[in-house]
Design a protein around this motif. Structure first.
Motif, PDB file in Angstrom:
ATOM      1  N   ARG A 202       3.636 -12.140   5.806  1.00 42.88           N
ATOM      2  CA  ARG A 202       4.667 -12.682   4.916  1.00 42.88           C
ATOM      3  C   ARG A 202       4.166 -12.726   3.475  1.00 42.88           C
ATOM      4  N   SER A 203       2.975 -13.217   3.290  1.00 44.98           N
ATOM      5  CA  SER A 203       2.382 -13.306   1.951  1.00 44.98           C
ATOM      6  C   SER A 203       2.167 -11.915   1.346  1.00 44.98           C
ATOM      7  N   GLY A 204       1.679 -11.000   2.164  1.00 45.81           N
ATOM      8  CA  GLY A 204       1.417  -9.643   1.680  1.00 45.81           C
ATOM      9  C   GLY A 204       2.673  -8.921   1.240  1.00 45.81           C
ATOM     10  N   VAL A 205       3.738  -9.045   2.022  1.00 48.71           N
ATOM     11  CA  VAL A 205       4.973  -8.350   1.651  1.00 48.71           C
ATOM     12  C   VAL A 205       5.608  -9.034   0.435  1.00 48.71           C
ATOM     13  N   TYR A 206       5.497 -10.353   0.366  1.00 56.16           N
ATOM     14  CA  TYR A 206       6.024 -11.074  -0.798  1.00 56.16           C
ATOM     15  C   TYR A 206       5.325 -10.601  -2.074  1.00 56.16           C
ATOM     16  N   GLN A 207       4.003 -10.513  -2.031  1.00 61.32           N
ATOM     17  CA  GLN A 207       3.239 -10.094  -3.211  1.00 61.32           C
ATOM     18  C   GLN A 207       3.627  -8.694  -3.649  1.00 61.32           C
ATOM     19  N   ARG A 208       3.812  -7.790  -2.716  1.00 59.90           N
ATOM     20  CA  ARG A 208       4.193  -6.421  -3.070  1.00 59.90           C
ATOM     21  C   ARG A 208       5.591  -6.382  -3.692  1.00 59.90           C
ATOM     22  N   GLY A 209       6.474  -7.226  -3.194  1.00 63.59           N
ATOM     23  CA  GLY A 209       7.804  -7.319  -3.787  1.00 63.59           C
ATOM     24  C   GLY A 209       7.748  -7.896  -5.187  1.00 63.59           C
ATOM     25  N   TYR A 210       6.988  -8.962  -5.342  1.00 61.64           N
ATOM     26  CA  TYR A 210       6.846  -9.625  -6.641  1.00 61.64           C
ATOM     27  C   TYR A 210       6.293  -8.661  -7.687  1.00 61.64           C
ATOM     28  N   LEU A 211       5.410  -7.787  -7.261  1.00 60.54           N
ATOM     29  CA  LEU A 211       4.807  -6.810  -8.171  1.00 60.54           C
ATOM     30  C   LEU A 211       5.675  -5.555  -8.338  1.00 60.54           C
ATOM     31  N   HIS A 212       6.819  -5.534  -7.656  1.00 62.67           N
ATOM     32  CA  HIS A 212       7.725  -4.363  -7.698  1.00 62.67           C
ATOM     33  C   HIS A 212       6.983  -3.092  -7.280  1.00 62.67           C
ATOM     34  N   ALA A 213       6.089  -3.235  -6.311  1.00 61.32           N
ATOM     35  CA  ALA A 213       5.234  -2.135  -5.859  1.00 61.32           C
ATOM     36  C   ALA A 213       6.012  -1.256  -4.883  1.00 61.32           C
ATOM     37  N   LYS A 214       6.892  -0.436  -5.428  1.00 62.16           N
ATOM     38  CA  LYS A 214       7.789   0.371  -4.603  1.00 62.16           C
ATOM     39  C   LYS A 214       7.039   1.355  -3.710  1.00 62.16           C
ATOM     40  N   GLU A 215       5.821   1.675  -4.062  1.00 68.13           N
ATOM     41  CA  GLU A 215       5.041   2.577  -3.210  1.00 68.13           C
ATOM     42  C   GLU A 215       4.755   1.954  -1.840  1.00 68.13           C
ATOM     43  N   HIS A 216       5.005   0.646  -1.702  1.00 70.07           N
ATOM     44  CA  HIS A 216       4.803  -0.044  -0.424  1.00 70.07           C
ATOM     45  C   HIS A 216       6.132  -0.307   0.298  1.00 70.07           C
ATOM     46  N   ALA A 217       7.208   0.287  -0.186  1.00 68.31           N
ATOM     47  CA  ALA A 217       8.526   0.026   0.394  1.00 68.31           C
ATOM     48  C   ALA A 217       8.600   0.429   1.865  1.00 68.31           C
ATOM     49  N   ALA A 218       8.035   1.552   2.221  1.00 69.51           N
ATOM     50  CA  ALA A 218       8.089   1.993   3.626  1.00 69.51           C
ATOM     51  C   ALA A 218       7.379   0.990   4.532  1.00 69.51           C
ATOM     52  N   ASP A 219       6.245   0.459   4.081  1.00 65.94           N
ATOM     53  CA  ASP A 219       5.527  -0.547   4.875  1.00 65.94           C
ATOM     54  C   ASP A 219       6.333  -1.842   4.959  1.00 65.94           C
TER      55      ASP A 219
ATOM     56  N   LEU B 223      12.006  -5.730  -0.522  1.00 66.99           N
ATOM     57  CA  LEU B 223      12.710  -4.462  -0.741  1.00 66.99           C
ATOM     58  C   LEU B 223      13.727  -4.583  -1.870  1.00 66.99           C
ATOM     59  N   ALA B 224      14.403  -5.726  -1.947  1.00 71.48           N
ATOM     60  CA  ALA B 224      15.343  -5.942  -3.050  1.00 71.48           C
ATOM     61  C   ALA B 224      14.599  -6.017  -4.380  1.00 71.48           C
ATOM     62  N   GLU B 225      13.474  -6.731  -4.406  1.00 77.02           N
ATOM     63  CA  GLU B 225      12.666  -6.811  -5.638  1.00 77.02           C
ATOM     64  C   GLU B 225      12.193  -5.438  -6.088  1.00 77.02           C
ATOM     65  N   MET B 226      11.860  -4.602  -5.125  1.00 75.83           N
ATOM     66  CA  MET B 226      11.392  -3.247  -5.427  1.00 75.83           C
ATOM     67  C   MET B 226      12.540  -2.326  -5.838  1.00 75.83           C
ATOM     68  N   GLY B 227      13.767  -2.765  -5.589  1.00 72.48           N
ATOM     69  CA  GLY B 227      14.917  -1.907  -5.849  1.00 72.48           C
ATOM     70  C   GLY B 227      14.969  -0.730  -4.887  1.00 72.48           C
ATOM     71  N   ALA B 228      14.492  -0.951  -3.681  1.00 71.66           N
ATOM     72  CA  ALA B 228      14.364   0.118  -2.681  1.00 71.66           C
ATOM     73  C   ALA B 228      15.689   0.320  -1.943  1.00 71.66           C
ATOM     74  N   ARG B 229      16.665   0.864  -2.646  1.00 67.87           N
ATOM     75  CA  ARG B 229      18.002   1.056  -2.075  1.00 67.87           C
ATOM     76  C   ARG B 229      18.004   2.038  -0.909  1.00 67.87           C
ATOM     77  N   GLU B 230      16.974   2.832  -0.791  1.00 67.19           N
ATOM     78  CA  GLU B 230      16.917   3.785   0.326  1.00 67.19           C
ATOM     79  C   GLU B 230      16.758   3.078   1.674  1.00 67.19           C
ATOM     80  N   TYR B 231      16.490   1.755   1.644  1.00 68.23           N
ATOM     81  CA  TYR B 231      16.329   0.994   2.881  1.00 68.23           C
ATOM     82  C   TYR B 231      17.498   0.030   3.118  1.00 68.23           C
ATOM     83  N   VAL B 232      18.614   0.266   2.453  1.00 68.21           N
ATOM     84  CA  VAL B 232      19.789  -0.592   2.625  1.00 68.21           C
ATOM     85  C   VAL B 232      20.228  -0.621   4.090  1.00 68.21           C
ATOM     86  N   LYS B 233      20.237   0.522   4.738  1.00 66.82           N
ATOM     87  CA  LYS B 233      20.673   0.584   6.142  1.00 66.82           C
ATOM     88  C   LYS B 233      19.818  -0.338   7.010  1.00 66.82           C
ATOM     89  N   GLU B 234      18.534  -0.352   6.775  1.00 70.94           N
ATOM     90  CA  GLU B 234      17.632  -1.189   7.550  1.00 70.94           C
ATOM     91  C   GLU B 234      17.860  -2.679   7.255  1.00 70.94           C
TER      92      GLU B 234
END
Length: 167
Positions: free
Chosen positions: A12-29, A49-60
């Motif tokens: 939970r913490s790891g995914v939150y941090q990646r979102g907060y940093l807008h680290a879109k390269e981690h969107a698949a993970d 995913l929303a923080e990253m703007g990763a619209r390619e994962y909307v379906k998920e």
């Protein structure tokens, strides 16, 4: 490494941090964590995913609308609104009638963010909901929609006995 940890708090913490940093390269993970056994991890993954703007994962993220947990459904609705994918409108709209007040509350605001002004009449009854946060979000949703036809109903909240609802 934290996204694959056995500890849900670390995931939970790891995914939150990646979102907060807008680290879109981690969107698949992050998207993989939408199926995590821990509901709070699923919620944080959708938020990341929303923080990253990763619209390619909307379906998920949309798949979380069928999650048995109200907090996960509530989060999915909120994040779909933030992802601004108009194809989510018809999936979110039925949640305006949900029994859970948090789900109702975020449905109206998500629809407003998606530009679904046709649902303004269904948001108006939320102005008199027993929960003050629902009333506040209904005002925000109608404001976001620029639904001026409902100004008298919104103005009536200025007489609400709860100061928070008037704010």
């Amino acid at each position: 490494a934290s996204l694959q940890s056995d500890n849900p708090h670390r995931r939970r913490s790891g995914v939150y941090q990646r979102g907060y940093l807008h680290a879109k390269e981690h969107a698949a993970d992050a998207a993989k964590l939408l199926k995590d056994p821990d509901s709070s991890v699923r919620c944080h993954a959708a938020g990341a995913l929303a923080e990253m703007g990763a619209r390619e994962y909307v379906k998920e993220v949309r798949a979380l609308l069928k999650d048995p947990g109200a907090s996960v459904q509530h989060t999915a609705i909120n994040q779909l609104g933030r992802l601004k994918d108009p194809s989510s409108i018809e999936l979110i709209a039925p949640f305006l009638d949900h029994e859970n007040w948090m789900i109702k509350m975020d449905s109206g605001l998500a629809l407003a963010r998606l530009g679904a002004t046709q649902y303004a009449p269904k948001i108006v009854p939320l102005l008199t909901h027993e929960q003050e946060l629902v009333r506040q979000r209904a005002v925000a949703a109608l404001g976001c929609m620029k639904a001026r036809d409902y100004a008298p109903q919104v103005a009536a909240l200025l007489k609400d006995p709860n100061a928070q609802a008037r704010a």
